[in-house]
Design an enzyme around this catalytic site. Structure first.
Site, short mmCIF file in Angstrom:
data_model
loop_
_atom_site.label_atom_id
_atom_site.label_comp_id
_atom_site.label_asym_id
_atom_site.label_seq_id
_atom_site.Cartn_x
_atom_site.Cartn_y
_atom_site.Cartn_z
N HIS A 65 -18.32 1.21 6.79
CA HIS A 65 -16.77 0.97 7.12
C HIS A 65 -16.37 2.56 7.55
CE1 HIS A 65 -12.42 0.26 5.81
NE2 HIS A 65 -12.29 1.47 6.18
N LYS A 107 3.38 0.84 3.21
CA LYS A 107 2.97 -0.17 4.20
C LYS A 107 3.01 -1.41 3.44
CE LYS A 107 -1.12 1.93 5.77
NZ LYS A 107 -2.15 2.04 6.35
N ARG A 117 -2.66 -2.17 -3.58
CA ARG A 117 -3.61 -1.45 -3.34
C ARG A 117 -3.53 -0.14 -4.23
NH1 ARG A 117 -5.04 2.84 0.31
NH2 ARG A 117 -7.31 3.01 0.57
N GLY A 158 -11.51 0.66 12.28
CA GLY A 158 -11.16 0.75 13.61
C GLY A 158 -12.36 1.40 14.51
N ILE A 159 -13.09 2.22 14.04
CA ILE A 159 -14.34 2.49 14.83
C ILE A 159 -15.53 1.77 14.76
CG2 ILE A 159 -15.96 4.54 15.01
CD1 ILE A 159 -13.97 6.39 13.84
N GLU A 177 -7.90 -5.64 4.80
CA GLU A 177 -7.84 -5.19 3.46
C GLU A 177 -6.74 -6.02 2.68
OE1 GLU A 177 -8.56 -1.06 4.61
OE2 GLU A 177 -9.20 -0.68 2.52
N HIS A 185 -12.97 2.40 -0.69
CA HIS A 185 -13.03 1.54 0.37
C HIS A 185 -13.59 0.17 -0.16
CE1 HIS A 185 -13.29 4.57 3.87
NE2 HIS A 185 -12.09 4.38 3.58
N ASN A 242 0.79 -1.27 0.07
CA ASN A 242 -0.11 -0.07 -0.06
C ASN A 242 0.75 1.27 0.01
OD1 ASN A 242 -1.82 2.04 0.42
ND2 ASN A 242 -2.80 1.06 2.21
N ARG A 254 -11.75 14.86 7.65
CA ARG A 254 -12.49 15.38 6.53
C ARG A 254 -14.07 15.64 7.00
NH1 ARG A 254 -11.34 10.17 3.09
NH2 ARG A 254 -9.43 9.69 4.30
P1 AMP Z 1 -8.57 2.55 11.07
O1 AMP Z 1 -8.59 3.88 10.00
O2 AMP Z 1 -9.80 1.57 10.42
O3 AMP Z 1 -7.67 2.16 11.54
O4 AMP Z 1 -9.49 3.30 12.11
C1 AMP Z 1 -8.80 4.37 13.13
C2 AMP Z 1 -9.99 4.92 13.95
O5 AMP Z 1 -10.45 3.92 14.95
C3 AMP Z 1 -9.55 6.09 14.98
O6 AMP Z 1 -10.44 6.96 15.00
C4 AMP Z 1 -9.44 5.29 16.32
O7 AMP Z 1 -9.39 6.11 17.42
C5 AMP Z 1 -10.52 4.24 16.20
N1 AMP Z 1 -10.28 3.39 17.15
C6 AMP Z 1 -9.50 2.33 17.23
N2 AMP Z 1 -9.61 1.66 18.29
C7 AMP Z 1 -10.43 1.97 19.08
C8 AMP Z 1 -11.34 1.78 20.25
N3 AMP Z 1 -10.68 0.59 21.13
N4 AMP Z 1 -12.16 2.44 20.84
C9 AMP Z 1 -12.47 3.62 20.03
N5 AMP Z 1 -12.12 3.90 19.06
C10 AMP Z 1 -10.95 3.33 18.34
#
Ligand code: AMP
Length: 375
Positions: A188, A14, A71, A306-307, A360, A160, A7, A221
């Site tokens: 997502h 990455k 990617r 993540g969220i 991914e 995505h 990526n 954003r």
């Molecule tokens: P990603 O881009 O998929 O890695 O997601 C990043 C987002 O996921 C960021 O806003 C992080 O703060 C959130 N995130 C990751 N772990 C947690 C957690 N345990 N609780 C709340 N938010 C999280």
């Protein structure tokens, strides 16, 4: 097979090495500060690849790589599935650079660096836009003069896609369905966030548009805003660069709270943070309502990234707004720590709400192996 997944961004690269048959992750790493040699970074993508090769020699201990999967952010209107890369494909990706000026040139540099180092290595491009090539025209058209589409390719592309395709497949499995029989809504929610309406396993609408700026409230954003705000700010003296910076890097959760990550906002619990969560969850709930109509009645709602996988308070805020759809959250299941795949709705819920972890790199490795084996 052993697949190196790349990526490649403008200043970072990455990578992961995956065995798509077992899902095993054999190595992973991140090379940063490409182009910033005064701070110890490699001066270009070829030099970044030198560092990857060194790291791989140490971790893989002589195990050969069979193919490389990249990617690629933008596949334009041409690419609806992963393709084996050759010179013509590289030129075609290059021609899409105006549509993704930050990402596609870096993706091409990654591809060229591998081709120079290992000329016989099969390389596959996996496009972030490809899953959305099934959008019907009423969903991808903007209501602007046709000339803008014909001359500049201004339309909704969606992003995505690799994640949406992977998560759709796994959500269908959890429900005992074939992917082609899955109709639902997939959110997502990472640093970048988008939501997709899936009907019969195909994307029929998605919240990101011409660029990844449209749609949901994201880490930095803005998502949807009235485009006249830009005209207003231009008249106030903002430049094109100012607006780019403002909407892509200083808005969203960061603009509302000062933090771009959900975890800090949830942990801090400040009034501004709570308002930001209200704005973001309200926006997402409105999209879910709209997509419920778009797919003709969703049979599932899926949270990922993540969220989506980890932020139970945010999921709760979203699902609590869906009472009108008859969807209800099971607090105990929702609040279980960790992002494991599970159902988080009650038995009475009109359709299940699922958490499905995305991966991914696994999806890219699987797609790469499939293309290379078909060759
Ligand atoms: P990603 O881009 O998929 O890695 O997601 C990043 C987002 O996921 C960021 O806003 C992080 O703060 C959130 N995130 C990751 N772990 C947690 C957690 N345990 N609780 C709340 N938010 C999280």
């Amino acid at each position: 097979m052993i697949i190196l997944v790349i990526n490649s961004g403008s200043s970072s690269l990455k990578y992961q090495v995956r065995d798509p048959d077992t899902g095993e992750r054999l190595a992973s790493g991140l090379i940063e500060r490409i182009g910033d040699s005064s701070h110890g970074g490699p001066s270009n993508h070829a030099e970044a690849l030198d560092r990857v090769t060194e790291e791989l020699e140490a971790t893989l201990q002589g195990k050969p790589i069979d193919a490389v999967g990249h990617r690629v952010v933008h596949g334009g209107e041409r690419f609806s599935e992963p393709v084996l890369i050759n010179n013509e494909i590289i030129r075609a990706i290059d021609r899409l650079n105006p549509l993704a000026p930050l990402h596609n040139p870096a993706n091409v540099q990654g591809i060229r660096a591998i081709a120079e180092r290992w000329p016989d290595m099969p390389q596959v491009a996996v496009f972030d836009t490809a899953f959305h090539r099934t959008l019907p025209e009423h969903a991808w058209r903007y209501a602007v003069p046709d000339e803008l589409y014909k001359k500049y390719g201004i339309r909704r592309y969606g992003f995505h896609g690799t994640s949406f395709e992977y998560v759709t497949r796994h959500a269908a499995q959890m429900l005992g369905l074939q992917a082609a029989d899955f109709t639902g809504i997939v959110a997502h929610l990472g640093n970048g966030a988008s939501v997709t309406a899936v009907q019969g396993g195909r994307s029929i609408d998605t919240s990101m548009g011409f660029t990844p700026l449209e749609g949901l409230v994201m880490g930095t954003r803005s998502g949807d805003i009235d485009p006249s705000i830009l005209l207003f700010l231009l008249r106030e003296g903002y430049t094109e660069q100012d607006l780019d910076q403002l909407l892509n890097r200083e808005s969203g959760l960061k603009g509302l709270t000062g933090h771009n990550d959900m975890r800090s906002i949830e942990e801090e619990g400040s009034p501004a943070g709570m308002l930001a969560l209200d704005i973001a969850s309200y926006r997402l709930a409105k999209y879910i309502g709209g997509y419920h109509v778009a797919v003709g009645g969703a049979q599932a709602l899926v949270f990922t990234a993540g969220i989506g996988e980890n932020a139970w308070r945010f999921r709760e805020r979203v699902v609590k707004r869906l009472g009108a759809l008859g969807v209800f959250i099971d607090d105990a299941e929702n609040q279980k720590p960790g992002g494991a795949a599970r159902e988080i709705s009650t038995e009475e819920s009109a359709f299940p709400v699922l958490v499905v972890p995305t991966d991914e790199e696994a999806a890219i490795a699987e797609a790469t192996a499939a293309v290379v084996l078909k060759k």
